[in-house]
Design an enzyme around this catalytic site. Structure first.
Site, PDB file in Angstrom:
ATOM      1  N   CYS A 115      13.358  10.095  11.172  1.00 27.91           N
ATOM      2  CA  CYS A 115      12.930  10.791  12.395  1.00 27.91           C
ATOM      3  C   CYS A 115      14.125  11.837  12.921  1.00 27.91           C
ATOM      4  O   CYS A 115      14.874  11.427  13.929  1.00 27.91           O
ATOM      5  CB  CYS A 115      12.418  10.179  13.508  1.00 27.91           C
ATOM      6  N   CYS A 162      14.301  12.286  16.488  1.00 27.25           N
ATOM      7  CA  CYS A 162      14.559  11.063  17.193  1.00 27.25           C
ATOM      8  C   CYS A 162      16.003  10.681  17.252  1.00 27.25           C
ATOM      9  O   CYS A 162      16.264   9.902  17.932  1.00 27.25           O
ATOM     10  CB  CYS A 162      13.842  10.050  16.863  1.00 27.25           C
ATOM     11  N   ASP A 163      16.646  11.062  15.865  1.00 25.14           N
ATOM     12  CA  ASP A 163      17.923  10.336  15.732  1.00 25.14           C
ATOM     13  C   ASP A 163      18.954  10.706  16.959  1.00 25.14           C
ATOM     14  O   ASP A 163      19.851   9.880  17.383  1.00 25.14           O
ATOM     15  CB  ASP A 163      18.475  10.743  14.327  1.00 25.14           C
TER      16      ASP A 163
END
Length: 144
Positions: free
Chosen positions: A133, A136-137
């Site tokens: 992701c 998201c990281d």
């Protein structure tokens, strides 16, 4: 062969949302799941950025709830995958591995698939340092 009002290709969040709204509009949608039923969220652990779940929800649980809600309002979901689509003539023709359908409207919500390297430890380390992701990281690994 009867003509469907709506066929949705894909069963991730976008496909199931389309199924929910079209089912609530009494359009009797048919959802063709595809190879990865439920989409990428089936591989996701805690989803903290989905509205309505302030404490987060596990990806497979979220997809199960979305599927149940779409089915509650009349969406039909088949476990199959599309091999051919003809949109040159109306009604459109959608061929799967097991059947052929006709539809007045076609929603393509095939999403994306993470491209893993194929390493033995990749799946066991998913969410424990291995991620698919990109958006998201930054939140999970600030300052890197």
């Amino acid at each position: 062969m009867s003509t469907r009002n709506v066929i949705i290709i894909g069963s991730g969040p976008a496909g199931l949302t389309a199924a929910l709204y079209s089912a609530r509009a009494n359009l009797s949608p048919l959802v063709i799941e595809g190879v990865e039923a439920g989409g990428q969220l089936m591989m996701t652990t805690l989803v903290e950025n989905f509205p309505g779940h302030r404490d987060g929800i596990m990806g497979p649980d979220l997809m199960g709830e979305m599927r149940a809600q779409a089915e509650k309002f009349g969406a039909e979901i088949v476990q199959d995958y599309v091999v051919e689509v003809d949109c040159l003539v109306s009604p459109f023709t959608v061929k799967t591995a097991d059947a052929t359908y006709q539809t007045r409207s076609l929603i393509i919500a095939t999403g994306a698939s993470a491209r893993l390297l194929g390493l033995p430890s990749e799946r066991t380390l998913m969410g424990k340092g291995v991620s698919t992701c990109a958006t998201c990281d930054d939140y999970f690994f600030p300052g890197l």
